[in-house]
Scaffold this motif. Structure first.
Motif, PDB file in Angstrom:
ATOM      1  N   UNK A 200       1.006  -1.225   0.035  1.00 48.48           N
ATOM      2  CA  UNK A 200      -0.081  -0.010  -0.022  1.00 48.48           C
ATOM      3  C   UNK A 200       0.968   1.268   0.086  1.00 48.48           C
ATOM      4  N   UNK A 201       0.650   2.293  -0.931  1.00 49.25           N
ATOM      5  CA  UNK A 201       1.682   3.208  -0.997  1.00 49.25           C
ATOM      6  C   UNK A 201       0.831   4.528  -0.762  1.00 49.25           C
ATOM      7  N   UNK A 202       0.983   5.184   0.202  1.00 52.14           N
ATOM      8  CA  UNK A 202       0.362   6.576   0.483  1.00 52.14           C
ATOM      9  C   UNK A 202       1.259   7.665  -0.507  1.00 52.14           C
ATOM     10  N   UNK A 203       0.384   8.383  -1.053  1.00 48.75           N
ATOM     11  CA  UNK A 203       0.927   9.623  -1.903  1.00 48.75           C
ATOM     12  C   UNK A 203       0.125  10.871  -1.447  1.00 48.75           C
ATOM     13  N   UNK A 204       1.062  11.731  -1.146  1.00 47.35           N
ATOM     14  CA  UNK A 204       0.559  12.947  -0.868  1.00 47.35           C
ATOM     15  C   UNK A 204       0.122  13.879  -1.975  1.00 47.35           C
ATOM     16  N   UNK A 205      -0.966  14.484  -1.968  1.00 47.27           N
ATOM     17  CA  UNK A 205      -1.335  15.511  -2.989  1.00 47.27           C
ATOM     18  C   UNK A 205      -0.695  16.810  -3.029  1.00 47.27           C
ATOM     19  N   UNK A 206       0.848  16.799  -3.415  1.00 39.20           N
ATOM     20  CA  UNK A 206       1.510  17.912  -3.299  1.00 39.20           C
ATOM     21  C   UNK A 206       2.561  17.675  -4.250  1.00 39.20           C
ATOM     22  N   UNK A 252      -4.077  14.322  -8.169  1.00 42.10           N
ATOM     23  CA  UNK A 252      -4.850  13.425  -8.186  1.00 42.10           C
ATOM     24  C   UNK A 252      -5.148  12.848  -9.600  1.00 42.10           C
ATOM     25  N   UNK A 253      -5.326  13.770 -10.316  1.00 50.58           N
ATOM     26  CA  UNK A 253      -5.768  13.162 -11.677  1.00 50.58           C
ATOM     27  C   UNK A 253      -4.513  12.355 -12.452  1.00 50.58           C
ATOM     28  N   UNK A 254      -3.373  12.957 -12.239  1.00 51.71           N
ATOM     29  CA  UNK A 254      -2.119  12.355 -12.606  1.00 51.71           C
ATOM     30  C   UNK A 254      -2.128  10.868 -12.215  1.00 51.71           C
ATOM     31  N   UNK A 255      -2.136  10.863 -10.884  1.00 56.53           N
ATOM     32  CA  UNK A 255      -2.188   9.473 -10.290  1.00 56.53           C
ATOM     33  C   UNK A 255      -3.079   8.560 -10.669  1.00 56.53           C
ATOM     34  N   UNK A 256      -4.382   8.920 -10.583  1.00 59.70           N
ATOM     35  CA  UNK A 256      -5.490   8.204 -11.096  1.00 59.70           C
ATOM     36  C   UNK A 256      -5.254   7.784 -12.623  1.00 59.70           C
ATOM     37  N   UNK A 257      -4.783   8.685 -13.418  1.00 59.06           N
ATOM     38  CA  UNK A 257      -4.631   8.329 -14.891  1.00 59.06           C
ATOM     39  C   UNK A 257      -3.545   7.276 -15.204  1.00 59.06           C
ATOM     40  N   UNK A 258      -2.587   7.179 -13.980  1.00 59.84           N
ATOM     41  CA  UNK A 258      -1.336   6.223 -14.094  1.00 59.84           C
ATOM     42  C   UNK A 258      -1.780   4.945 -13.669  1.00 59.84           C
ATOM     43  N   UNK A 259      -2.154   5.071 -12.508  1.00 62.61           N
ATOM     44  CA  UNK A 259      -2.484   3.633 -11.825  1.00 62.61           C
ATOM     45  C   UNK A 259      -3.857   3.196 -11.827  1.00 62.61           C
ATOM     46  N   UNK A 260      -4.972   3.935 -12.278  1.00 62.55           N
ATOM     47  CA  UNK A 260      -6.055   3.354 -12.489  1.00 62.55           C
ATOM     48  C   UNK A 260      -6.925   2.967 -11.110  1.00 62.55           C
ATOM     49  N   UNK A 261      -7.515   1.812 -11.241  1.00 67.65           N
ATOM     50  CA  UNK A 261      -8.174   1.097 -10.072  1.00 67.65           C
ATOM     51  C   UNK A 261      -7.212   0.820  -9.086  1.00 67.65           C
ATOM     52  N   UNK A 262      -6.146   0.771  -9.126  1.00 67.56           N
ATOM     53  CA  UNK A 262      -5.188   0.635  -7.836  1.00 67.56           C
ATOM     54  C   UNK A 262      -5.362   1.791  -6.879  1.00 67.56           C
ATOM     55  N   UNK A 263      -5.894   2.904  -7.242  1.00 66.96           N
ATOM     56  CA  UNK A 263      -5.805   4.037  -6.323  1.00 66.96           C
ATOM     57  C   UNK A 263      -7.448   3.960  -5.590  1.00 66.96           C
ATOM     58  N   UNK A 264      -7.361   4.221  -4.200  1.00 67.42           N
ATOM     59  CA  UNK A 264      -8.700   4.084  -3.692  1.00 67.42           C
ATOM     60  C   UNK A 264      -9.517   5.353  -4.056  1.00 67.42           C
ATOM     61  N   UNK A 265     -10.863   4.984  -4.253  1.00 65.37           N
ATOM     62  CA  UNK A 265     -11.795   6.412  -4.375  1.00 65.37           C
ATOM     63  C   UNK A 265     -11.736   7.248  -3.135  1.00 65.37           C
ATOM     64  N   UNK A 266     -11.401   6.833  -1.982  1.00 61.39           N
ATOM     65  CA  UNK A 266     -11.494   7.670  -0.912  1.00 61.39           C
ATOM     66  C   UNK A 266     -10.117   8.544  -0.814  1.00 61.39           C
ATOM     67  N   UNK A 267     -10.079   9.859  -0.371  1.00 66.85           N
ATOM     68  CA  UNK A 267      -9.013  10.536  -0.421  1.00 66.85           C
ATOM     69  C   UNK A 267      -8.924  11.149   0.900  1.00 66.85           C
ATOM     70  N   UNK A 268      -7.799  11.228   1.674  1.00 66.51           N
ATOM     71  CA  UNK A 268      -7.562  11.576   2.813  1.00 66.51           C
ATOM     72  C   UNK A 268      -7.302  13.253   3.027  1.00 66.51           C
ATOM     73  N   UNK A 269      -8.162  14.333   3.575  1.00 65.87           N
ATOM     74  CA  UNK A 269      -7.952  15.505   3.393  1.00 65.87           C
ATOM     75  C   UNK A 269      -6.765  15.838   4.286  1.00 65.87           C
ATOM     76  N   UNK A 270      -6.220  16.946   4.005  1.00 65.14           N
ATOM     77  CA  UNK A 270      -5.146  17.421   5.144  1.00 65.14           C
ATOM     78  C   UNK A 270      -6.248  18.121   6.270  1.00 65.14           C
TER      79      UNK A 270
END
Length: 314
Positions: A200-206, A252-270
């Motif tokens: 499981x890879x957490x990726x920050x939206x920064x 978010x769009x870049x990560x979802x475009x590259x990894x597809x369904x591997x990315x959870x729909x849920x997003x953790x806010x700051x």
């Protein structure tokens, strides 16, 4: 006639009495929504059970970049799954011991810890501690001794598979093992990747979100080829999302475009609440269960649980 009365109409007092003020528990009010989220997250009646996996799932939570939410993710996913009927173990493999702190688990010098399991071969069941107030959740803590484990493992036989061996000897029923990896690609992280079946890879939206991710993926592929053919990057979780910035949406769009369904729909806010919770030796799930951060981690746990229930047995 009183000065607040008019001929043929109600007085000001009568008008106030007739005013229908909304109840603080009306569904559309922020207080009510927060209370509903808290009940859903804490699951006090035990009714909202998450599905259990068809077999034990071992997830290494890894990212060589620090400060992306690895420990926060391990702690809060572990608590969320445990509060909803799953049996969970969190292994703190980071010498800083932050996951142990976040779960309120003793990890001072001399405490039996994951170090003894890795270096001395102590059974994992002898170093785990039950997490207070959270049924079905145990933690294998990290102590300061773990800081020297990278060097000590160099001369140990089958050094990359020490954690895998320890887990194989843990015979208690468990649904999830969440391994909090250090922010490096040394022997401790390699041990986690060999022991795990999933990453499981957490990726920050920064801005620097994807920096170093390519190297991490290459290392995972190397471990898969040479040490653990079953290893798979099964889950990516976007963290520290700030909806006020266009950058977060772009990441978010870049990560979802590259990894597809591997990315959870849920997003953790700051979230300030997520940051505050470890200072009280708690997860955000128990520190402020009605917060957006707690709700987001619960939704992520729910997605992970549903995916686990859909897995076939081996």
């Amino acid at each position: 006639m009183r000065p607040d009365q008019t001929v043929g109409g109600p007085s000001a007092d009568e008008q106030a009495e007739e005013t229908q003020w909304p109840s603080p528990w009306d569904d559309d009010l922020p207080l009510a929504r927060e209370a509903q989220r808290a009940v859903r997250v804490l699951n006090p009646g035990g009714d909202g059970q998450l599905p259990r996996p068809t077999r034990r799932r071992v997830l290494g939570i890894a990212n060589q970049k620090g400060g992306v939410g690895k420990t926060t993710t391990a702690v809060n996913l572990g608590v969320a799954l445990a509060l909803h009927g799953n049996r969970v173990m969190v292994i703190d493999l980071d010498p800083q011991g932050n996951a142990s702190t976040g779960l309120g688990v003793e990890h001072g010098a001399g405490t039996p810890s994951i170090y003894e399991a890795l270096i001395e071969g102590t059974p994992l069941g002898e170093v785990t501690q039950a997490v207070e107030g959270i049924p079905n959740l145990v933690c294998a803590p990290a102590t300061i001794d773990l800081a020297g484990a990278e060097v000590e493992l160099v001369s140990v036989v089958a050094r990359e598979a020490r954690l895998k061996k320890a887990l194989a000897g843990y015979t208690h029923d468990i649904d999830y093992v969440l391994i909090d990896c250090p922010p490096s690609l040394g022997l401790l992280t390699v041990n986690a990747l060999v022991a795990a079946e999933e990453v499981l890879i957490p990726i920050q939206c920064e801005y620097y979100a994807l920096e170093g991710l390519g190297q991490l993926l290459r290392n995972i592929e190397l471990v898969k080829v040479h040490l653990n053919p079953t290893l798979d990057v099964s889950t990516i979780l976007l963290t520290m999302y700030d909806k006020r910035t266009k950058l977060a949406d772009q990441v978010e769009q870049e990560v979802r475009g590259h990894f597809g369904d591997t990315v959870l729909k849920s997003v953790v806010p700051r979230s300030v609440r997520v940051s505050e919770a470890p200072g009280y030796g708690q997860s955000v799930m128990t520190y402020d269960p009605g917060s957006r951060g707690a709700s987001s981690y619960f939704e992520a746990a729910e997605e992970i649980a549903v995916r686990g229930a859909a897995m076939g047995t081996k």
